[in-house]
Design a protein around this motif. Structure first.
Motif, PDB file in Angstrom:
ATOM      1  N   ALA A  73       0.872  -1.181   0.000  1.00 29.23           N
ATOM      2  CA  ALA A  73       0.000   0.000   0.000  1.00 29.23           C
ATOM      3  C   ALA A  73       0.905   1.226   0.000  1.00 29.23           C
ATOM      4  N   GLU A  74       0.509   2.258  -0.759  1.00 29.47           N
ATOM      5  CA  GLU A  74       1.376   3.406  -0.977  1.00 29.47           C
ATOM      6  C   GLU A  74       0.939   4.647  -0.220  1.00 29.47           C
ATOM      7  N   GLU A  75       1.913   5.498   0.023  1.00 27.16           N
ATOM      8  CA  GLU A  75       1.642   6.836   0.541  1.00 27.16           C
ATOM      9  C   GLU A  75       0.821   7.577  -0.510  1.00 27.16           C
ATOM     10  N   SER A  76      -0.128   8.357  -0.035  1.00 23.53           N
ATOM     11  CA  SER A  76      -0.911   9.166  -0.954  1.00 23.53           C
ATOM     12  C   SER A  76      -1.468  10.370  -0.206  1.00 23.53           C
ATOM     13  N   PHE A  77      -1.566  11.494  -0.878  1.00 24.57           N
ATOM     14  CA  PHE A  77      -2.062  12.743  -0.295  1.00 24.57           C
ATOM     15  C   PHE A  77      -1.288  13.103   0.969  1.00 24.57           C
ATOM     16  N   GLY A  78      -0.006  12.726   0.992  1.00 20.03           N
ATOM     17  CA  GLY A  78       0.858  13.054   2.116  1.00 20.03           C
ATOM     18  C   GLY A  78       0.688  12.153   3.327  1.00 20.03           C
ATOM     19  N   LEU A  79      -0.135  11.132   3.211  1.00 25.93           N
ATOM     20  CA  LEU A  79      -0.355  10.197   4.319  1.00 25.93           C
ATOM     21  C   LEU A  79       0.283   8.854   3.997  1.00 25.93           C
ATOM     22  N   PRO A  80       0.872   8.200   5.007  1.00 25.57           N
ATOM     23  CA  PRO A  80       1.513   6.903   4.752  1.00 25.57           C
ATOM     24  C   PRO A  80       0.478   5.829   4.421  1.00 25.57           C
ATOM     25  N   GLY A  81       0.912   4.791   3.729  1.00 23.19           N
ATOM     26  CA  GLY A  81       0.026   3.694   3.364  1.00 23.19           C
ATOM     27  C   GLY A  81      -0.099   2.649   4.457  1.00 23.19           C
ATOM     28  N   THR A  82      -0.064   3.079   5.705  1.00 25.46           N
ATOM     29  CA  THR A  82      -0.123   2.149   6.832  1.00 25.46           C
ATOM     30  C   THR A  82      -1.537   1.863   7.308  1.00 25.46           C
ATOM     31  N   GLU A  83      -2.489   2.684   6.887  1.00 28.45           N
ATOM     32  CA  GLU A  83      -3.903   2.464   7.180  1.00 28.45           C
ATOM     33  C   GLU A  83      -4.710   3.193   6.111  1.00 28.45           C
ATOM     34  N   PRO A  84      -5.984   2.827   5.961  1.00 33.72           N
ATOM     35  CA  PRO A  84      -6.804   3.544   4.983  1.00 33.72           C
ATOM     36  C   PRO A  84      -6.899   5.023   5.334  1.00 33.72           C
ATOM     37  N   MET A  85      -7.097   5.835   4.307  1.00 33.24           N
ATOM     38  CA  MET A  85      -7.297   7.262   4.484  1.00 33.24           C
ATOM     39  C   MET A  85      -8.718   7.602   4.053  1.00 33.24           C
ATOM     40  N   VAL A  86      -9.198   8.745   4.499  1.00 33.70           N
ATOM     41  CA  VAL A  86     -10.567   9.167   4.192  1.00 33.70           C
ATOM     42  C   VAL A  86     -10.546  10.474   3.422  1.00 33.70           C
ATOM     43  N   HIS A  87     -11.215  10.479   2.278  1.00 33.45           N
ATOM     44  CA  HIS A  87     -11.471  11.702   1.514  1.00 33.45           C
ATOM     45  C   HIS A  87     -12.745  12.282   2.126  1.00 33.45           C
ATOM     46  N   ALA A  88     -12.579  13.255   3.006  1.00 30.95           N
ATOM     47  CA  ALA A  88     -13.693  13.745   3.816  1.00 30.95           C
ATOM     48  C   ALA A  88     -14.765  14.458   2.997  1.00 30.95           C
ATOM     49  N   TRP A  89     -14.458  14.905   1.792  1.00 36.75           N
ATOM     50  CA  TRP A  89     -15.466  15.601   0.989  1.00 36.75           C
ATOM     51  C   TRP A  89     -16.552  14.656   0.484  1.00 36.75           C
ATOM     52  N   MET A  90     -16.256  13.339   0.439  1.00 35.18           N
ATOM     53  CA  MET A  90     -17.257  12.404  -0.099  1.00 35.18           C
ATOM     54  C   MET A  90     -18.241  11.928   0.976  1.00 35.18           C
ATOM     55  N   PRO A  91     -17.945  11.341   2.054  1.00 34.67           N
ATOM     56  CA  PRO A  91     -16.669  10.768   2.472  1.00 34.67           C
ATOM     57  C   PRO A  91     -16.530   9.318   2.009  1.00 34.67           C
ATOM     58  N   ALA A  92     -15.278   8.930   1.793  1.00 32.87           N
ATOM     59  CA  ALA A  92     -14.956   7.554   1.430  1.00 32.87           C
ATOM     60  C   ALA A  92     -13.561   7.237   1.928  1.00 32.87           C
ATOM     61  N   SER A 125     -14.176   2.513  -0.132  1.00 37.03           N
ATOM     62  CA  SER A 125     -15.440   2.193   0.522  1.00 37.03           C
ATOM     63  C   SER A 125     -16.127   3.499   0.908  1.00 37.03           C
ATOM     64  N   VAL A 126     -17.316   3.710   0.372  1.00 39.37           N
ATOM     65  CA  VAL A 126     -18.078   4.913   0.698  1.00 39.37           C
ATOM     66  C   VAL A 126     -18.557   4.798   2.143  1.00 39.37           C
ATOM     67  N   LEU A 127     -18.399   5.881   2.898  1.00 36.23           N
ATOM     68  CA  LEU A 127     -18.766   5.904   4.314  1.00 36.23           C
ATOM     69  C   LEU A 127     -20.163   6.502   4.502  1.00 36.23           C
ATOM     70  N   GLU A 128     -20.801   6.140   5.583  1.00 38.32           N
ATOM     71  CA  GLU A 128     -22.172   6.576   5.851  1.00 38.32           C
ATOM     72  C   GLU A 128     -22.264   7.994   6.403  1.00 38.32           C
ATOM     73  N   ASN A 129     -21.198   8.501   6.971  1.00 45.58           N
ATOM     74  CA  ASN A 129     -21.226   9.813   7.604  1.00 45.58           C
ATOM     75  C   ASN A 129     -21.448  10.921   6.574  1.00 45.58           C
ATOM     76  N   PRO A 130     -21.924  12.076   7.041  1.00 42.07           N
ATOM     77  CA  PRO A 130     -22.021  13.217   6.126  1.00 42.07           C
ATOM     78  C   PRO A 130     -20.632  13.744   5.763  1.00 42.07           C
ATOM     79  N   PRO A 131     -20.512  14.382   4.607  1.00 43.41           N
ATOM     80  CA  PRO A 131     -19.220  14.948   4.206  1.00 43.41           C
ATOM     81  C   PRO A 131     -18.715  15.984   5.207  1.00 43.41           C
ATOM     82  N   ARG A 132     -17.375  16.056   5.293  1.00 45.81           N
ATOM     83  CA  ARG A 132     -16.717  17.085   6.117  1.00 45.81           C
ATOM     84  C   ARG A 132     -15.556  17.625   5.300  1.00 45.81           C
TER      85      ARG A 132
END
Length: 150
Positions: A91-110, A127-134
């Motif tokens: 798993a790779e680093e992306s958006f400045g975060l390490p690939g050690t755990e999933p990351m969340v795109h808060a605008w979707m959220p996913a 995986s799309v998350l149930e919470n409202p976007p942030r």
């Protein structure tokens, strides 16, 4: 991971505004534009479904990087980094975060995990998350997202 399905695709353009107008004419729903990154996100159906996403990126490069995301359950996503590692895939680093755990795109959220194929194409489990976007949060680690949404 046999239950994975295609979630999104990304294409390159030399003129973002022209492409936005073109895809709107096709009936796609423009949901979000990030001017500083020169990208527009469309849903091919209703925004509420949070499925079938198309990203259009402005670039001046001749050979664009390609990206494909596969929709999987949140439980599978949480296990995907170890599952990939068992397959010899990191798993790779992306958006400045390490690939050690999933990351969340808060605008979707996913929540997402990124990795590459042997040709360097960017692949993603999402995986799309149930919470409202942030949207104000940008991209955060899944553990932080879960803590903020208790």
């Amino acid at each position: 991971m046999k239950q994975a399905k295609l979630y999104e695709a990304h294409l390159m353009t030399s003129d973002l505004e022209r492409s936005i107008q073109f895809y709107k004419r096709l009936g796609f729903t423009l949901d979000y534009v990030i001017e500083e990154r020169r990208v527009a996100f469309f849903f091919l159906g209703d925004v509420e479904s949070k499925e079938n996403l198309l990203g259009i990126w402005e670039t001046d490069k001749e050979v664009p990087r390609r990206h494909i995301a596969f929709s999987i359950s949140l439980d599978d996503l949480k296990n995907s980094i170890d599952w990939l590692k068992e397959k010899g895939i990191k798993a790779e680093e992306s958006f400045g975060l390490p690939g050690t755990e999933p990351m969340v795109h808060a605008w979707m959220p996913a929540a997402s995990v990124y990795f590459s194929d042997p040709d360097g194409n960017s692949l993603e489990y999402i995986s799309v998350l149930e919470n409202p976007p942030r949207r104000e949060l940008g991209v955060v680690q899944l553990s932080e997202w879960e803590e903020l949404n208790k």
